[in-house]
Design a protein around this motif. Sequence first.
Motif, PDB file in Angstrom:
ATOM      1  N   LEU A  40       0.995  -0.815   0.298  1.00 48.53           N
ATOM      2  CA  LEU A  40       0.292   0.001  -0.035  1.00 48.53           C
ATOM      3  C   LEU A  40       0.564   1.055   0.104  1.00 48.53           C
ATOM      4  O   LEU A  40       1.962   1.053   0.913  1.00 48.53           O
ATOM      5  CB  LEU A  40      -0.845   0.303   1.221  1.00 48.53           C
ATOM      6  CG  LEU A  40      -1.549  -0.966   1.189  1.00 48.53           C
ATOM      7  CD1 LEU A  40      -2.680  -0.678   2.579  1.00 48.53           C
ATOM      8  CD2 LEU A  40      -2.963  -1.028   0.146  1.00 48.53           C
ATOM      9  N   ARG A  42       0.108   4.638   0.414  1.00 50.83           N
ATOM     10  CA  ARG A  42      -0.893   6.407   1.153  1.00 50.83           C
ATOM     11  C   ARG A  42      -0.511   7.569   0.535  1.00 50.83           C
ATOM     12  O   ARG A  42       0.113   8.105   0.895  1.00 50.83           O
ATOM     13  CB  ARG A  42      -0.946   5.654   2.817  1.00 50.83           C
ATOM     14  CG  ARG A  42      -2.054   6.948   3.578  1.00 50.83           C
ATOM     15  CD  ARG A  42      -2.239   5.936   4.748  1.00 50.83           C
ATOM     16  NE  ARG A  42      -3.448   6.426   5.479  1.00 50.83           N
ATOM     17  CZ  ARG A  42      -3.632   6.091   6.882  1.00 50.83           C
ATOM     18  NH1 ARG A  42      -2.632   5.727   7.293  1.00 50.83           N
ATOM     19  NH2 ARG A  42      -4.587   6.456   6.834  1.00 50.83           N
ATOM     20  N   SER A  44      -2.050  11.853  -0.188  1.00 51.06           N
ATOM     21  CA  SER A  44      -3.193  12.284   0.563  1.00 51.06           C
ATOM     22  C   SER A  44      -4.304  12.338  -0.432  1.00 51.06           C
ATOM     23  O   SER A  44      -4.452  11.817  -1.296  1.00 51.06           O
ATOM     24  CB  SER A  44      -1.852  14.100  -0.053  1.00 51.06           C
ATOM     25  OG  SER A  44      -1.661  13.899  -1.540  1.00 51.06           O
ATOM     26  N   SER A  45      -5.200  13.251  -0.205  1.00 47.00           N
ATOM     27  CA  SER A  45      -6.620  13.367  -0.345  1.00 47.00           C
ATOM     28  C   SER A  45      -7.425  13.919  -1.353  1.00 47.00           C
ATOM     29  O   SER A  45      -8.057  14.396  -1.589  1.00 47.00           O
ATOM     30  CB  SER A  45      -6.983  13.349   0.979  1.00 47.00           C
ATOM     31  OG  SER A  45      -6.627  12.562   1.852  1.00 47.00           O
ATOM     32  N   TYR A  71      -1.656   2.164  -5.227  1.00 45.13           N
ATOM     33  CA  TYR A  71      -2.265   3.484  -3.798  1.00 45.13           C
ATOM     34  C   TYR A  71      -3.627   3.815  -3.890  1.00 45.13           C
ATOM     35  O   TYR A  71      -4.601   3.490  -4.568  1.00 45.13           O
ATOM     36  CB  TYR A  71      -1.884   4.715  -5.044  1.00 45.13           C
ATOM     37  CG  TYR A  71      -0.449   4.544  -6.479  1.00 45.13           C
ATOM     38  CD1 TYR A  71       0.817   4.876  -5.408  1.00 45.13           C
ATOM     39  CD2 TYR A  71       0.071   3.706  -7.442  1.00 45.13           C
ATOM     40  CE1 TYR A  71       1.668   5.322  -5.588  1.00 45.13           C
ATOM     41  CE2 TYR A  71       0.962   3.779  -7.803  1.00 45.13           C
ATOM     42  CZ  TYR A  71       2.360   4.168  -6.795  1.00 45.13           C
ATOM     43  OH  TYR A  71       3.348   3.898  -7.109  1.00 45.13           O
ATOM     44  N   VAL A  72      -3.720   4.666  -2.048  1.00 42.42           N
ATOM     45  CA  VAL A  72      -4.889   4.696  -1.703  1.00 42.42           C
ATOM     46  C   VAL A  72      -4.998   5.245  -0.796  1.00 42.42           C
ATOM     47  O   VAL A  72      -4.398   6.014  -0.502  1.00 42.42           O
ATOM     48  CB  VAL A  72      -4.828   2.945  -0.797  1.00 42.42           C
ATOM     49  CG1 VAL A  72      -4.847   1.859  -1.519  1.00 42.42           C
ATOM     50  CG2 VAL A  72      -3.822   3.012   0.315  1.00 42.42           C
ATOM     51  N   VAL A  73      -6.214   5.835  -0.318  1.00 43.92           N
ATOM     52  CA  VAL A  73      -6.541   6.794   0.443  1.00 43.92           C
ATOM     53  C   VAL A  73      -7.642   5.727   1.615  1.00 43.92           C
ATOM     54  O   VAL A  73      -7.950   4.542   0.699  1.00 43.92           O
ATOM     55  CB  VAL A  73      -7.352   7.866   0.572  1.00 43.92           C
ATOM     56  CG1 VAL A  73      -8.218   8.428   1.436  1.00 43.92           C
ATOM     57  CG2 VAL A  73      -6.633   9.416  -0.348  1.00 43.92           C
ATOM     58  N   TYR A  74      -7.004   5.821   2.922  1.00 44.70           N
ATOM     59  CA  TYR A  74      -7.598   4.339   3.655  1.00 44.70           C
ATOM     60  C   TYR A  74      -7.442   5.595   4.748  1.00 44.70           C
ATOM     61  O   TYR A  74      -6.957   6.477   6.023  1.00 44.70           O
ATOM     62  CB  TYR A  74      -6.928   3.279   3.796  1.00 44.70           C
ATOM     63  CG  TYR A  74      -6.133   3.018   4.460  1.00 44.70           C
ATOM     64  CD1 TYR A  74      -5.761   2.667   5.700  1.00 44.70           C
ATOM     65  CD2 TYR A  74      -4.661   3.186   4.015  1.00 44.70           C
ATOM     66  CE1 TYR A  74      -5.193   2.095   6.608  1.00 44.70           C
ATOM     67  CE2 TYR A  74      -3.523   2.789   3.989  1.00 44.70           C
ATOM     68  CZ  TYR A  74      -3.237   2.804   5.787  1.00 44.70           C
ATOM     69  OH  TYR A  74      -2.747   1.891   6.331  1.00 44.70           O
ATOM     70  N   ASP A  76      -8.496   3.469   9.175  1.00 46.49           N
ATOM     71  CA  ASP A  76      -8.582   2.148   9.577  1.00 46.49           C
ATOM     72  C   ASP A  76      -8.524   2.687  11.026  1.00 46.49           C
ATOM     73  O   ASP A  76      -7.313   3.539  11.711  1.00 46.49           O
ATOM     74  CB  ASP A  76      -7.202   1.145   9.731  1.00 46.49           C
ATOM     75  CG  ASP A  76      -5.902   2.395   9.438  1.00 46.49           C
ATOM     76  OD1 ASP A  76      -5.659   3.357  10.023  1.00 46.49           O
ATOM     77  OD2 ASP A  76      -4.669   0.897  10.136  1.00 46.49           O
ATOM     78  N   GLU A 105      -9.774  11.279   5.854  1.00 43.72           N
ATOM     79  CA  GLU A 105     -10.851  10.254   6.373  1.00 43.72           C
ATOM     80  C   GLU A 105     -10.568  10.458   7.799  1.00 43.72           C
ATOM     81  O   GLU A 105      -9.493  11.343   8.760  1.00 43.72           O
ATOM     82  CB  GLU A 105      -9.415   9.130   5.923  1.00 43.72           C
ATOM     83  CG  GLU A 105      -7.900   9.310   6.186  1.00 43.72           C
ATOM     84  CD  GLU A 105      -7.441  10.284   5.129  1.00 43.72           C
ATOM     85  OE1 GLU A 105      -6.145  11.114   5.006  1.00 43.72           O
ATOM     86  OE2 GLU A 105      -8.090  10.550   3.765  1.00 43.72           O
ATOM     87  N   ILE A 155     -11.531   1.907   2.544  1.00 43.49           N
ATOM     88  CA  ILE A 155     -10.575   2.124   1.954  1.00 43.49           C
ATOM     89  C   ILE A 155     -10.637   2.303  -0.040  1.00 43.49           C
ATOM     90  O   ILE A 155     -11.515   1.969  -0.508  1.00 43.49           O
ATOM     91  CB  ILE A 155      -9.730   0.975   1.854  1.00 43.49           C
ATOM     92  CG1 ILE A 155      -7.927   1.194   0.992  1.00 43.49           C
ATOM     93  CG2 ILE A 155     -10.507  -0.120   1.310  1.00 43.49           C
ATOM     94  CD1 ILE A 155      -7.034  -0.185   1.008  1.00 43.49           C
TER      95      ILE A 155
END
Length: 169
Positions: A40, A42, A44-45, A71-74, A76, A105, A155
């Motif tokens: 992953l 991470r 920015s948004s 490539y993710v935004v998550y 948890d 997030e 996610i």
Amino acid sequence: MHTSAVNDEIPVVKATGRGSTTLSAFHDALVQADLAVYNLVRLSSVIPPGTTVDATGKAPVPQGAWGDRMYVVYADQYATLPGEQAWAGIGWVQRLDGQGGLFVEHEGTSEGYVTQAIKDSLRDLVRGHEEAFTDPDFVVHGVVCESDPVCAMVIAPYESASWAGAARG
């Protein structure tokens, strides 16, 4: 050779995981989201131009090969004691001109807290430009710890990318 799989729709996926540690609970949530085989990255948004966000479950999760970058935004959150709650959520607004948008997030121990934090953050991020964005949307997901540690996750996977051809130091 696999290089990249890009969606024009970014799915927002929710999952919960359980394990003997918080790390294994996180991994189990990734398994449930069909994202456990990736490294992953991470982000920015910022939602890229020309993409939309889909929380209906119709947009496919980007696919790649074992070990690819994803490539993710998550968000948890974990709970480790019986009765504790873990809540995670992602919210977003999109520009009305189709030129992207913004994700936020948040995590916490109650659905109400996470939902309100998402709404507050999005309101602050578009302040003074509200007319240029859609109304906020969000996905919030939670789990209660019964015995072993749990992870609540929301996610948004953007794309996968192979390591082939990547600069290595």
